[in-house]
Design a protein around this motif. Structure first.
Motif, mmCIF file in Angstrom:
data_model
loop_
_atom_site.group_PDB
_atom_site.id
_atom_site.type_symbol
_atom_site.label_atom_id
_atom_site.label_comp_id
_atom_site.label_asym_id
_atom_site.label_seq_id
_atom_site.Cartn_x
_atom_site.Cartn_y
_atom_site.Cartn_z
ATOM 1 N N THR A 179 0.836 -1.213 0.000
ATOM 2 C CA THR A 179 0.000 0.000 0.000
ATOM 3 C C THR A 179 0.864 1.255 0.000
ATOM 4 N N ILE B 2 -8.441 1.467 -3.180
ATOM 5 C CA ILE B 2 -7.709 0.904 -2.044
ATOM 6 C C ILE B 2 -7.935 1.729 -0.779
ATOM 7 N N ILE C 180 -5.728 -5.416 -2.096
ATOM 8 C CA ILE C 180 -4.756 -4.379 -2.477
ATOM 9 C C ILE C 180 -3.951 -4.822 -3.699
#
Length: 395
Positions: free
Chosen positions: A74, A261, A302
């Motif tokens: 991320t 996300i 993700i």
């Protein structure tokens, strides 16, 4: 798993050592990194991050390993998005190519310092007030919505508030003096654009941290994992900048993927806040029995969203057209800008990239070419670059 002070100390020494190595062995001498150098060191830093994650998995357990990899992926994706803004700022300040590495390393160091401060502040708030999860979730949902808005044309330029104040109240130079932050003009000590661009990048780093830290706290509340995932995501960002410089414009759907996300993690945070609820006006102050999203599911979402986003961007004809048009404008401007570099081979490389983009555009359908803005302006830049190259064919 509780992380001992010894492990914390060794980790910090490792990260500081990597930054020192980056400076003394790569950046101290101004140069333009070749593609091979950027690719090699980008791979090394990603490899180090993966090895660290494997070590965490082995010694800390599967949960710690999964949380680290979810946080790292991320943060890395958000860092790539940050490169778009760095690219705009560096172009706006017309930073010489040879000195861009130092500006980027400053941005990485400042970002690490800022995010470390936010990490410990966030951890303190979470430990004291469970309702902070609601705030973090709201921040991410708002950020996701902002990513879907069209960008303003003047966004990310050098004309921000802090820079205007600096130029108004301090003596500033229009010209660079190598990588110096101060120089002398007409007997007076003045600020160089190098200092101003570092201030601009430092300011944007603070804004990035406000989005980045809530995102990773949505995946794990382990401060050690939050810190290491954030730090390793920033390591190698400088090399990645030079490696994917021409690819950034191709990722036209990246903002949509990041929005998805961040929205997903925002929802996860709100659900976790409800599960830990102690606010009297929600369910009488008792926890709300809601579905909680596991770290494994978070990692899968993700990675899946990023894979689809990147693939769609790279395969999209519109993405190819936008990248080619942006590239030809970028390369023509660099070629015509005498402050860009003093390296003749670098200028020849830029000219070759411009002509390659020009050839690629000729092969594209008109409907994709016509979507580009300022077509006549771009044609004028390219024509001038060809004229200059004809005058100095050996340059």
């Amino acid at each position: 798993m509780t992380v001992s002070p010894l492990i914390w100390g060794l980790t910090i020494v490792l990260i500081l050592g990597l930054l020192a190595f980056d400076y003394f062995f790569h950046i101290r001498k101004a140069h333009v990194p070749k593609l091979k150098e950027a690719a090699l060191w980008s791979g090394i830093y990603v490899g180090l991050a993966l090895l660290f994650g494997v070590a965490l998995w082995i010694y800390g357990g599967a949960e710690m390993g999964t949380e680290y990899f979810a946080g790292y992926v991320t943060e890395k994706a958000l860092s790539v998005d940050n490169l778009f803004v760095f690219l705009i700022l560096i172009a706006s300040f017309r930073v010489p190519r040879e000195d861009q590495q130092k500006v980027l390393l400053f941005g990485i160091v400042f970002s690490l310092i800022a995010r470390t401060g936010f990490i410990f502040l966030g951890a303190a708030l979470i430990n004291s007030f469970a309702w902070v999860f609601y705030i973090f979730g709201l921040i991410l949902l708002v950020t996701a919505g902002n990513l879907l808005k069209p960008e303003k044309e003047d966004e990310g330029t050098a004309d921000n508030f802090i820079i205007k104040l600096a130029r108004r109240f301090f003596h500033t130079s229009e010209n660079y003096d190598g990588d110096k932050l101060f120089t002398h003009e007409n007997g007076k000590r003045v600020l160089t654009p190098m200092l101003l661009v570092m201030v601009a990048i430092g300011g944007t780093d603070l804004l990035f941290a406000l989005d980045s830290i809530p995102a990773i706290f949505g995946l794990t509340q382990n401060v050690y994992i939050v810190f290491t995932a954030t730090a390793f995501s920033l390591m190698g960002l400088r090399q990645l900048y030079f490696l994917i410089d021409g690819l950034l414009d191709r990722l036209i759907y990246l903002s949509f993927g990041l929005a998805a996300i961040l929205a997903f993690i925002g929802v996860k945070l709100v659900l976790h806040a409800l599960h830990e609820n102690n606010l009297f006006f929600i369910n009488g102050g008792d926890p709300v029995p809601v579905f909680e999203i596991s770290t494994g599911l978070s990692l899968a979402v993700i990675v899946g969203v990023l894979a689809v986003t990147v693939a769609a961007s790279l395969l999209s004809p519109a993405g190819k057209a936008q990248a080619a048009v942006s590239g030809i404008r970028h390369h023509a401007t660099e070629y015509l800008d005498l402050t860009y570099t003093a390296d003749h081979s670098e200028r020849e490389r830029v000219y070759a990239l411009m002509t390659a983009a020009e050839e690629e555009i000729r092969k594209m359908p008109l409907k994709h070419r016509d979507q580009a803005k300022d077509v006549e302006e771009i044609r004028g830049l390219v024509s001038r670059a060809h004229d200059e190259h004809a005058k100095f064919p050996a340059a």
